[in-house]
Write a protein that holds these residues in place. Structure first.
Motif, PDB file in Angstrom:
ATOM      1  N   ASP A 120       0.830  -1.208   0.000  1.00  0.00           N
ATOM      2  CA  ASP A 120       0.000   0.000   0.000  1.00  0.00           C
ATOM      3  C   ASP A 120       0.864   1.258   0.000  1.00  0.00           C
ATOM      4  N   GLN A 121       1.999   1.222   0.708  1.00  0.00           N
ATOM      5  CA  GLN A 121       2.901   2.369   0.740  1.00  0.00           C
ATOM      6  C   GLN A 121       3.618   2.546  -0.595  1.00  0.00           C
ATOM      7  N   LEU A 134       2.501   2.391  -3.511  1.00  0.00           N
ATOM      8  CA  LEU A 134       1.749   3.213  -4.453  1.00  0.00           C
ATOM      9  C   LEU A 134       2.188   4.668  -4.350  1.00  0.00           C
ATOM     10  N   GLU A 192       1.337  11.706   2.988  1.00  0.00           N
ATOM     11  CA  GLU A 192       0.348  10.968   3.780  1.00  0.00           C
ATOM     12  C   GLU A 192      -0.429  11.917   4.687  1.00  0.00           C
ATOM     13  N   PRO A 252      -6.281   7.687   1.062  1.00  0.00           N
ATOM     14  CA  PRO A 252      -5.078   6.966   0.622  1.00  0.00           C
ATOM     15  C   PRO A 252      -5.162   6.561  -0.845  1.00  0.00           C
ATOM     16  N   GLU A 265      -5.037   4.061  -3.906  1.00  0.00           N
ATOM     17  CA  GLU A 265      -5.466   2.672  -4.026  1.00  0.00           C
ATOM     18  C   GLU A 265      -5.115   2.159  -5.416  1.00  0.00           C
ATOM     19  N   GLN A 266      -4.625   0.926  -5.470  1.00  0.00           N
ATOM     20  CA  GLN A 266      -4.298   0.319  -6.761  1.00  0.00           C
ATOM     21  C   GLN A 266      -5.560  -0.259  -7.374  1.00  0.00           C
ATOM     22  N   ARG A 316     -12.301  -5.451  -2.876  1.00  0.00           N
ATOM     23  CA  ARG A 316     -11.021  -5.269  -2.170  1.00  0.00           C
ATOM     24  C   ARG A 316      -9.901  -4.866  -3.137  1.00  0.00           C
ATOM     25  N   CYS A 317      -9.970  -5.351  -4.373  1.00  0.00           N
ATOM     26  CA  CYS A 317      -8.930  -4.981  -5.335  1.00  0.00           C
ATOM     27  C   CYS A 317      -9.365  -3.800  -6.203  1.00  0.00           C
ATOM     28  N   HIS A 318     -10.465  -3.127  -5.787  1.00  0.00           N
ATOM     29  CA  HIS A 318     -10.926  -1.888  -6.427  1.00  0.00           C
ATOM     30  C   HIS A 318     -11.145  -2.085  -7.927  1.00  0.00           C
TER      31      HIS A 318
END
Length: 420
Positions: free
Chosen positions: A15-16, A18, A311, A317, A319-320, A369-371
């Motif tokens: 997540d970071q 990205l 941040e 945040p 998101e991928q 969850r995976c957008h």
């Protein structure tokens, strides 16, 4: 007992990443707009390189380097010295008189880990070699400012001049005389450095020494005519580019190779770690390392600190996203779905699929969850009827999707429907 990461060495989780990828991509794109070319240098160098460039009496060399004494090698604490070593070793000045170089990667310093400061940290580093013009100083600073602007970060810029070999000696004598009068109030390190390297005293972080440093004479008052003119033109260049700045006559930076223009990009949002980027001119460094007498100027920015600032400023945040999720239901669907998803990926889509055969409800949760922007539902009955169900995850609208033709043809049809 679980094995954990070494203190001061930190994992960068998916997540970071990205955010990190955005920082690195933005910086690399801006660098290239300014004609910078990427170079990659080793993580390990001969210790002598950093002693000769950074300075034997600096905190970096005395206290912070990861050095393998038996091999006389050191993990790089900064990038400029390594880039200059590569520049000299490969005769890059012969290929092109002015070289514009950048690198992105990890550095290593053994210091107390804290917010925004780690023992393995990462930097964006830019160097321009072979140009003496003050307009180049202003352009380099403008490049750093543009990176910060495009990342949406608000910082302040402070600049100073450290003079040259002509104007430093008189100032050095004046500074030593002042420090001798304050000797009893200085820390042990600064007492030792008073005669060996008095400028380092001005960079001390101890409270008492910082108070004394703010009372010390300024090098700006002793600049020679050439350095004074150069610094004035740098300021004019920044004004012309509408880049606001303030003068900080106490800024000396922590490395010995700096001359003339020095600068820092500062923030008030990271506590004690105020600098997110800094640099300056180093006109004698290349010759000092055995190369030609060429000037240079550069800067580095800390990626960890940039990420912390982003941040803090982010409304939500990063998101991928996934373009399409294939929900394969039943016993027959996974095989044709696997062929289709492979083709979708070959055609450039970010596609995901669950091979476990879970329920539609469970797979839709995974798609969320995976957008995923779209979900293509293919079960045994859809295969029999040759009609899948394509769901827009934002609007929740559904439409039929023909499952006829080859995977290549189906992929092209999906590309048209998804407008990708």
């Amino acid at each position: 007992m679980k094995i954990q990461a070494i203190n001061g060495f930190k994992d960068i989780l998916p997540d970071q990443m990205l955010l990190w990828r955005r920082i690195e991509h933005t910086a690399a794109e801006v660098f290239q707009r300014f004609g910078m070319r990427e170079i990659r240098v080793p993580l390990m160098e001969k210790t002598e390189l950093f002693v000769r460039s950074i300075g034997e009496a600096t905190d970096v060399v005395e206290k912070e380097m990861y050095t393998f004494s038996e091999k006389k090698t050191t993990m790089r604490p900064e990038a400029t010295a390594s880039i200059m070593r590569a520049f000299i070793e490969h005769g890059m000045h012969v290929q092109q008189p002015v070289q514009r170089l950048f690198t992105i990667g990890p550095m290593f310093r053994h210091e107390r880990p804290q917010k925004g400061r780690l023992r393995q940290f990462h930097q964006l580093d830019a160097e321009i070699v072979g140009a003496t013009e003050p307009q180049v100083d202003a352009e380099l600073i403008a490049m750093g400012q543009l990176i910060l602007d495009e990342l949406g970060l608000s910082t302040s810029l402070e600049i100073n001049s450290l003079g040259c070999q002509e104007c430093r000696p008189p100032y050095r004598r004046k500074l030593i005389s002042f420090l001798e009068e304050q000797r009893e109030e200085l820390c042990e390190d600064c007492r030792r450095r008073t005669h060996k390297n008095p400028l380092r005293v001005l960079d001390c972080k101890k409270t008492a020494c910082k108070t004394i440093a703010h009372q010390a004479p300024s090098l700006l008052e002793d600049l020679c005519e050439g350095c004074s003119s150069h610094f004035a033109q740098v300021q004019e260049g920044l004004d012309a580019l509408e880049i606001p700045f303030t003068l900080n006559r106490f800024m000396v930076r922590g490395l010995d190779y700096y001359t003339q223009t020095t600068f820092e990009f500062l923030t008030a949002d990271l506590g004690a770690q105020a600098a997110v980027g800094a640099g300056g001119r180093y006109d004698g460094l290349i010759e000092q390392l055995g190369g030609p007498a060429l000037p240079g100027i550069g800067f580095a920015m800390g990626i960890e600190r940039l990420a912390l600032l982003m941040e803090q400023n982010a409304e939500e945040p990063l998101e991928q996203q996934t373009d399409i999720f294939l929900a394969a239901l039943g016993e027959q669907a996974p095989q044709p779905c696997s062929r289709l998803i492979h083709q979708l990926r070959k055609d450039g889509l970010k596609a995901a699929m669950d091979y476990s055969g879970r329920s539609l409800k469970a797979q839709m949760k995974q798609a969320n969850r995976c957008h995923a922007r779209f979900v293509l539902i293919i079960g045994d009955s859809e295969l029999e009827q040759q009609q899948g169900v394509l769901r827009n995850m934002q609007s929740q609208e559904q439409q039929s999707f023909p499952l006829t033709g080859s995977p290549q043809e189906q992929s092209q049809s999906l590309l048209r429907l998804l407008q990708l």
